[in-house]
Design an enzyme around this catalytic site. Sequence first.
Site, mmCIF file in Angstrom:
data_model
loop_
_atom_site.group_PDB
_atom_site.id
_atom_site.type_symbol
_atom_site.label_atom_id
_atom_site.label_comp_id
_atom_site.label_asym_id
_atom_site.label_seq_id
_atom_site.Cartn_x
_atom_site.Cartn_y
_atom_site.Cartn_z
ATOM 1 N N TYR A 119 -37.421 6.957 -106.117
ATOM 2 C CA TYR A 119 -38.874 5.614 -106.598
ATOM 3 C C TYR A 119 -39.803 6.308 -106.064
ATOM 4 O O TYR A 119 -39.561 7.801 -104.853
ATOM 5 C CB TYR A 119 -38.327 4.602 -105.719
ATOM 6 C CG TYR A 119 -38.658 4.496 -104.278
ATOM 7 C CD1 TYR A 119 -37.330 5.235 -103.529
ATOM 8 C CD2 TYR A 119 -39.123 3.769 -104.040
ATOM 9 C CE1 TYR A 119 -37.050 4.989 -102.568
ATOM 10 C CE2 TYR A 119 -38.892 4.233 -101.957
ATOM 11 C CZ TYR A 119 -38.089 4.861 -101.410
ATOM 12 O OH TYR A 119 -37.673 4.676 -99.913
ATOM 13 N N ARG A 127 -43.737 15.127 -106.079
ATOM 14 C CA ARG A 127 -42.623 14.601 -105.617
ATOM 15 C C ARG A 127 -41.771 13.989 -106.579
ATOM 16 O O ARG A 127 -40.420 13.833 -106.073
ATOM 17 C CB ARG A 127 -42.479 13.872 -103.977
ATOM 18 C CG ARG A 127 -41.901 13.575 -102.986
ATOM 19 C CD ARG A 127 -42.002 12.966 -101.916
ATOM 20 N NE ARG A 127 -42.773 11.730 -102.436
ATOM 21 C CZ ARG A 127 -43.207 10.910 -101.248
ATOM 22 N NH1 ARG A 127 -42.978 11.542 -100.028
ATOM 23 N NH2 ARG A 127 -43.754 9.407 -101.632
ATOM 24 N N HIS A 129 -18.686 7.265 -112.747
ATOM 25 C CA HIS A 129 -19.882 8.120 -111.602
ATOM 26 C C HIS A 129 -20.472 9.367 -112.538
ATOM 27 O O HIS A 129 -21.927 9.107 -112.221
ATOM 28 C CB HIS A 129 -18.321 8.614 -110.904
ATOM 29 C CG HIS A 129 -18.289 7.819 -109.861
ATOM 30 N ND1 HIS A 129 -17.694 6.100 -110.305
ATOM 31 C CD2 HIS A 129 -18.583 7.652 -108.134
ATOM 32 C CE1 HIS A 129 -16.983 5.836 -109.139
ATOM 33 N NE2 HIS A 129 -17.835 6.202 -108.002
ATOM 34 N N LYS A 166 -36.357 11.567 -102.773
ATOM 35 C CA LYS A 166 -36.993 10.085 -102.444
ATOM 36 C C LYS A 166 -35.537 8.569 -103.765
ATOM 37 O O LYS A 166 -36.102 8.290 -104.568
ATOM 38 C CB LYS A 166 -38.367 9.404 -102.724
ATOM 39 C CG LYS A 166 -38.614 8.596 -102.467
ATOM 40 C CD LYS A 166 -40.035 8.402 -102.003
ATOM 41 C CE LYS A 166 -40.899 6.950 -101.348
ATOM 42 N NZ LYS A 166 -40.475 7.150 -99.790
ATOM 43 N N GLU A 196 -36.825 12.005 -88.883
ATOM 44 C CA GLU A 196 -37.776 10.796 -89.012
ATOM 45 C C GLU A 196 -37.843 9.764 -89.337
ATOM 46 O O GLU A 196 -36.728 9.340 -88.467
ATOM 47 C CB GLU A 196 -37.794 11.178 -90.827
ATOM 48 C CG GLU A 196 -37.291 10.499 -92.125
ATOM 49 C CD GLU A 196 -37.136 10.969 -92.769
ATOM 50 O OE1 GLU A 196 -38.269 10.889 -94.074
ATOM 51 O OE2 GLU A 196 -36.197 10.765 -93.575
ATOM 52 N N LEU A 234 -37.621 13.118 -95.420
ATOM 53 C CA LEU A 234 -38.852 13.185 -96.603
ATOM 54 C C LEU A 234 -40.252 13.442 -96.576
ATOM 55 O O LEU A 234 -40.660 13.812 -95.771
ATOM 56 C CB LEU A 234 -38.697 11.682 -96.943
ATOM 57 C CG LEU A 234 -40.009 11.561 -98.757
ATOM 58 C CD1 LEU A 234 -38.813 11.294 -99.525
ATOM 59 C CD2 LEU A 234 -40.471 10.097 -98.472
HETATM 60 N N1 PDD Z 1 -41.277 5.147 -97.129
HETATM 61 N N2 PDD Z 1 -39.493 8.817 -95.090
HETATM 62 C C1 PDD Z 1 -38.881 8.019 -95.274
HETATM 63 C C2 PDD Z 1 -37.603 8.185 -95.471
HETATM 64 C C3 PDD Z 1 -39.392 7.034 -95.808
HETATM 65 O O1 PDD Z 1 -38.911 6.188 -96.840
HETATM 66 C C4 PDD Z 1 -41.181 7.175 -96.281
HETATM 67 C C5 PDD Z 1 -41.696 6.332 -97.059
HETATM 68 C C6 PDD Z 1 -41.459 8.223 -95.983
HETATM 69 C C7 PDD Z 1 -43.579 8.859 -95.522
HETATM 70 O O2 PDD Z 1 -43.440 8.754 -96.857
HETATM 71 P P1 PDD Z 1 -45.094 8.338 -97.582
HETATM 72 O O3 PDD Z 1 -46.515 8.862 -96.122
HETATM 73 O O4 PDD Z 1 -44.662 9.626 -98.581
HETATM 74 O O5 PDD Z 1 -45.242 7.128 -97.897
HETATM 75 C C8 PDD Z 1 -40.778 9.321 -94.914
HETATM 76 C C9 PDD Z 1 -41.522 4.055 -98.493
HETATM 77 C C10 PDD Z 1 -43.134 3.729 -98.042
HETATM 78 C C11 PDD Z 1 -41.088 3.308 -98.749
HETATM 79 O O6 PDD Z 1 -39.769 3.307 -99.206
HETATM 80 O O7 PDD Z 1 -41.726 1.699 -99.104
#
Ligand code: PDD
Length: 282
Positions: free
Chosen positions: A34, A53, A102, A143, A175, A199
């Site tokens: 996603y 990405r 699977h 992601k 993170e 990520l």
């Molecule tokens: N999440 N790390 C993780 C595990 C994340 O889920 C996200 C963002 C980020 C930040 O990435 P970016 O700056 O590209 O949004 C880092 C989104 C917002 C979500 O899952 O809703």
Amino acid sequence: MNDTRAYLNGQFLPLSQARVPVLDRGFLFGDGVYEVIPAYGGRLFRLDQHLERLENSLRAIRLEPPLTRAQWREILTELLDGAADQAVYLQVTRGVAPKRDHAFPPVVEPTVLAWAFAIGTAAPAPAKAITHEDIRWQWCHIKAITLLANVLLRQEATERGCQEAILIRDGRITEGAASNVFAVVDGVIVTPAKGPHLLPGVTRDLILELARELALPCQERDLDAAELARAEEIWLSSSTRELVPVVELDGEAVGDSRPGPLWRRLYRAFQDYKRRFREQAP
Ligand code: PDD
């Protein structure tokens, strides 16, 4: 929610009416990826970076991108509601297989789903965070929609009166449960270097770009849990929450318990950047 417009497999329809068969591999296995892409002034922000990405995530799970960049741009823009600050949620799963197995099904059309939702316009409230062992898998650069560990970690933070869980793997910060982490250590802005355990955040990259424009010292390197514990400032970045100052970590004050001076400079630079972006009409 009812009249939110969604896109599902080639059609626009109300989100409340969007339906996916139970044999969809996203539903059964979390087999999909996603993106969450912010939009300001009716324009998708850093779209190329998000789509790049997305393509990397798809490649990593061995799915062909179902749409071209031009097609993504057209569909996602169509979902936006005027010039309001919004974000688009977009997910691609491996699709509906004939049976639960699977291994990949031989031929199957990916499922593509997207809709837009409002994001906050006010400056972010200072946050509290906990630290927690990073209990996720080894491929966190993808992601993936498979977010059970992130969900449990965020819930643990919530139940302890905090907004985020900052994750530690082998003594080093990776993170947040849904954000990237920055710390100011001895006056230097530090964020963990990219790799399979985090990520590659689009917001993270922009913050580094803005910090470098402001000639602020910054480093992408390993960040020890001990360094985080004594950091002068801690921030969280994400597409929906931009740049959030953390003022309490594991019940201890960060700095003087208020958003720090470097956060203020970068937050202002971020808002200026957004304002210029909004003003550039398509
Ligand atoms: N999440 N790390 C993780 C595990 C994340 O889920 C996200 C963002 C980020 C930040 O990435 P970016 O700056 O590209 O949004 C880092 C989104 C917002 C979500 O899952 O809703």
